[in-house]
Write a protein that holds these residues in place. Structure first.
Motif, PDB file in Angstrom:
ATOM      1  N   GLU A  50      -2.956 -12.381   2.010  1.00 13.28           N
ATOM      2  CA  GLU A  50      -2.202 -12.293   0.756  1.00 13.28           C
ATOM      3  C   GLU A  50      -2.856 -13.117  -0.358  1.00 13.28           C
ATOM      4  O   GLU A  50      -2.839 -12.731  -1.528  1.00 13.28           O
ATOM      5  CB  GLU A  50      -0.751 -12.743   0.964  1.00 13.28           C
TER       6      GLU A  50
ATOM      7  N   ALA B 135      -5.737 -11.072  -1.469  1.00 15.48           N
ATOM      8  CA  ALA B 135      -5.257  -9.904  -2.218  1.00 15.48           C
ATOM      9  C   ALA B 135      -4.880 -10.285  -3.650  1.00 15.48           C
ATOM     10  O   ALA B 135      -5.261  -9.602  -4.610  1.00 15.48           O
ATOM     11  CB  ALA B 135      -4.063  -9.286  -1.499  1.00 15.48           C
TER      12      ALA B 135
ATOM     13  N   ILE C 250      -6.037  -1.926  -5.843  1.00 15.22           N
ATOM     14  CA  ILE C 250      -4.970  -1.893  -4.834  1.00 15.22           C
ATOM     15  C   ILE C 250      -5.268  -0.828  -3.767  1.00 15.22           C
ATOM     16  O   ILE C 250      -4.997  -1.024  -2.580  1.00 15.22           O
ATOM     17  CB  ILE C 250      -3.597  -1.666  -5.506  1.00 15.22           C
TER      18      ILE C 250
ATOM     19  N   ALA D 291      -7.504  -2.649  -1.521  1.00 18.56           N
ATOM     20  CA  ALA D 291      -6.920  -3.832  -0.872  1.00 18.56           C
ATOM     21  C   ALA D 291      -5.904  -3.460   0.198  1.00 18.56           C
ATOM     22  O   ALA D 291      -5.713  -4.215   1.154  1.00 18.56           O
ATOM     23  CB  ALA D 291      -6.285  -4.745  -1.930  1.00 18.56           C
ATOM     24  N   TYR D 292      -5.246  -2.298   0.069  1.00 19.69           N
ATOM     25  CA  TYR D 292      -4.359  -1.837   1.143  1.00 19.69           C
ATOM     26  C   TYR D 292      -5.092  -1.795   2.475  1.00 19.69           C
ATOM     27  O   TYR D 292      -4.483  -1.885   3.527  1.00 19.69           O
ATOM     28  CB  TYR D 292      -3.847  -0.429   0.816  1.00 19.69           C
TER      29      TYR D 292
ATOM     30  N   THR E 246      -7.403  -5.893   3.355  1.00 19.27           N
ATOM     31  CA  THR E 246      -6.653  -7.088   3.724  1.00 19.27           C
ATOM     32  C   THR E 246      -5.833  -6.806   4.979  1.00 19.27           C
ATOM     33  O   THR E 246      -5.327  -5.697   5.154  1.00 19.27           O
ATOM     34  CB  THR E 246      -5.696  -7.513   2.597  1.00 19.27           C
TER      35      THR E 246
ATOM     36  N   THR F 213      -2.154  -5.505   4.348  1.00 23.78           N
ATOM     37  CA  THR F 213      -2.036  -4.320   3.485  1.00 23.78           C
ATOM     38  C   THR F 213      -1.696  -4.703   2.047  1.00 23.78           C
ATOM     39  O   THR F 213      -1.157  -3.860   1.305  1.00 23.78           O
ATOM     40  CB  THR F 213      -1.021  -3.282   4.003  1.00 23.78           C
ATOM     41  N   SER F 214      -2.032  -5.924   1.643  1.00 23.02           N
ATOM     42  CA  SER F 214      -2.004  -6.306   0.232  1.00 23.02           C
ATOM     43  C   SER F 214      -0.683  -6.066  -0.484  1.00 23.02           C
ATOM     44  O   SER F 214      -0.575  -5.162  -1.300  1.00 23.02           O
ATOM     45  CB  SER F 214      -3.111  -5.545  -0.522  1.00 23.02           C
TER      46      SER F 214
ATOM     47  N   ALA G  11       0.648  -8.628  -2.468  1.00 25.67           N
ATOM     48  CA  ALA G  11       0.078  -9.210  -3.688  1.00 25.67           C
ATOM     49  C   ALA G  11       1.057  -9.282  -4.845  1.00 25.67           C
ATOM     50  O   ALA G  11       0.655  -9.356  -6.001  1.00 25.67           O
ATOM     51  CB  ALA G  11      -1.177  -8.428  -4.119  1.00 25.67           C
TER      52      ALA G  11
ATOM     53  N   GLU H  73       0.491 -15.763  -2.347  1.00 22.47           N
ATOM     54  CA  GLU H  73       0.156 -14.965  -3.527  1.00 22.47           C
ATOM     55  C   GLU H  73      -0.040 -15.858  -4.760  1.00 22.47           C
ATOM     56  O   GLU H  73      -0.979 -15.650  -5.540  1.00 22.47           O
ATOM     57  CB  GLU H  73       1.251 -13.908  -3.773  1.00 22.47           C
TER      58      GLU H  73
END
Lengths: 235, 235, 235, 235
Positions: free
Chosen positions: C131, C134, C161, C164-165, C168, C171-172, C174, C203
């Motif tokens: 996180e 992200a 995004i 980043a899904y 990370t 699954t971000s 963020a 975050e």
């Protein structure tokens, strides 16, 4: 005197665009459904072509007719007096006729009976709410896009529908002309004719709600170029 | 005197572009087919690379040769006198030669026999109609794009083919040079040589139909910049 | 006097945008999860709509409110004095309220209980690091985008995004407002309420790190137009 | 005196960009591999994030360092004298260090051992040819893009790599720094250290071939704006 040929071209553009849109929706649904048993993959094979063709069709036919391809959109522009009532009626006729032709073409390519009656049940409050949400988002996207970034409308609509195919429980028809055409296809993208009225009413209500919101939130703003400088959220 | 080297660069660009296009179509088909048993997923793994490389190739080679990569497109521009007859003939030769080379390169990378003869049957009225529809849409997209948004042509063609791979029953070859090259590959993207004539004839007919429609619907319009202001469909 | 309606429109835009974002995240997660047993396909069916709707929402609401939709982003702009402290507090309230409404709407469309409590465990150092990464990437993308290509922000955020899904481990999310809303949905996109604090703290830390890096690496540079000419990396 | 901090920022941008690129390649590979048994779906879950993050990274870091992220690209610019030899050496060091850090970060997020040694065999003439083709296409895309549409480079590279992941038999590493970093990860994206030299040599050869072709086909052309008018292929 130049108005009549102009209107005929505009109507041809609406019919052609709606036909190509429905050919894509129905045709890609048939293709995807034939190639896999995984329904999520079928929906993906339906989503990507639909989003892509919308960007193309709105870019190439928008300068001719405005690229409505959708009676709900035409109604909104008629209420805003962006299109005269007479032309708007003919637009909707052209969209419905074009949509039906698109379904026939898809069936002919895939060697199915030219006209079918769909048996796919799509009804209930969840589905109706989904169609209202889908049409609300579509119309708000168009109105806000016209206000701030008219050149980006083809992308905005293509991307919005790409998302709405998945986030609405109804897979986002959001278009009465396309819904009617899809009732003529007993394939992945079909809808039972008896379920059309619920969908169409929900779509018009969603569109009217978007129009009401837009008439408040999009007014009394600074001009687009200046507003873009505010992108950082500055006062 | 500077014309001959210029033409040689244009022909090289047509050959290179068609080669990279066919390498992508055939290579991604082999890759996808090897990695999964789900045919819809294979088609997706064939579609996304093809659409992506078209945007790239048209952007980087368009300024050199016009980025036809397709005898049907060259024919249309020759009929419109946008390219001289002599050059158009050489363009088509370069496209066919480049396409064949692209198939060879894909086979070499994937360690297959350099040349194969495809056994994939692709024939019948549904397939021919599909190829006519595919080429109609491609040529109309190009002609309308040139009229209203020439800078957007790479995206329009990439997105159109992305959609057409799914909405046409034939997966949209829409290109005689690519079709010939695909006949040399007995893989996912292949086509039996005996089925080439039906595909090629249908593609030329679809292109001519698009040209006829464009010559009517795209004329007598207001200039592009003014037309963009009409995006709302105003009279 | 005109400031109060202006702020009300900005807050409405933040609430609407966060609601549509959460409806997309939660709704597409439900849709994908229902249609397939393959979790990678579910994530793809969650990713593509989320990336697409972000491009749309930031384009159409950015000119009104700045299109934060995210308390972490609002905090960064408040620290930079791009938004006054008072408005920033109201922004965050609007985002959280809008996000919750978005979850309710998704549940209503899919005929699930309007409010659920998620049972999906998302905790541990790997998740927290994910996180922080992200949010770091998201905030750095926004700050560098504003510096060099403010018009491209909608695409940059949507594409970031999308990536980043997948890159990370979390699954971000963020986004604290979206995380809270997702705690109200026991579906694909859910998160157990007990795991919220770890996510939210990570975050904010990632965002602060991005801000620190940006304050060094983005300063003392040549203006954007001149810098673009440096794209080749020339001294 | 201002040169040294400037170079430090450029090197930081190269390290950061290569790190985020490798985090995306390795991280999305781990995520996809964990979620599905279908290898085509894993490759898709690896492709889409990689293409997306490249558009983002080149847009936001290009104005600082040129966004090479790739020793092959830096070598080409050094040979063209677009970057001084001294800086080019430091660029390559920063890229390799950043790439390694990116692999570590991905492993930490997914709670794997921080450093692994890949056991994935990637060797043979097909693989080497594939890497040469991949690097040829990448470098030619960059050089032609810089010549005609420098603003479009981020999209061109992102789309090119999206295609090349599928059309090359090697899934298109096309980057020695990324290849080295991938040797430190025994996951979906890994490569056995013993296979690195073959890949890296092939990549440099492909790049040099692209440079040679570009030096002929991109010269003696009309300026870009005029050439765009030639998009129709007119003489």
């Amino acid at each position: 005197m130049a108005v009549i040929p102009d209107l005929s071209r505009r109507l041809a553009a609406e019919a052609l665009g709606t036909a190509m849109l429905v050919t894509t929706v129905v045709g890609s649904g048939i293709m995807a459904d034939r190639l896999t048993n995984d329904v999520a993959l079928s929906l993906l094979g339906n989503t990507i072509p639909t989003g892509a063709i919308l960007v193309v069709l709105i870019t190439i036919l928008g300068p001719i007719s405005g690229a409505h391809f959708n009676p709900v959109v035409t109604m909104v522009f008629a209420l805003r007096r962006d299109i005269e009532a007479n032309a708007s009626f003919l637009y909707i006729v052209a969209q419905i006729a074009g949509g039906m032709a698109g379904s026939l073409i898809a069936h002919a390519m895939f060697e199915l009976p030219i006209i079918e009656v769909s048996a796919t049940v799509r009804t209930g409050t969840g589905q109706w709410l989904a169609e209202a949400v889908a049409a609300f988002g579509l119309v708000f996207t168009i109105l806000a896009g016209l206000r701030f970034r008219p050149d980006a409308i083809p992308w905005l609509v293509g991307l919005y529908i790409t998302a709405a195919y998945w986030f609405t429980a109804s897979t986002s028809f959001a278009n009465p002309a396309v819904a009617i055409a899809r009732a003529l296809s007993n394939t992945f993208a079909g809808i039972r004719p008896a379920d059309l009225p619920g969908f169409i009413i929900a779509e018009f209500l969603g569109a009217l709600l978007a129009m009401a919101l837009a008439s408040w939130i999009l007014t009394d703003q600074k001009p687009a170029t200046q507003a873009l400088n505010n992108l950082k959220g500055a006062e």
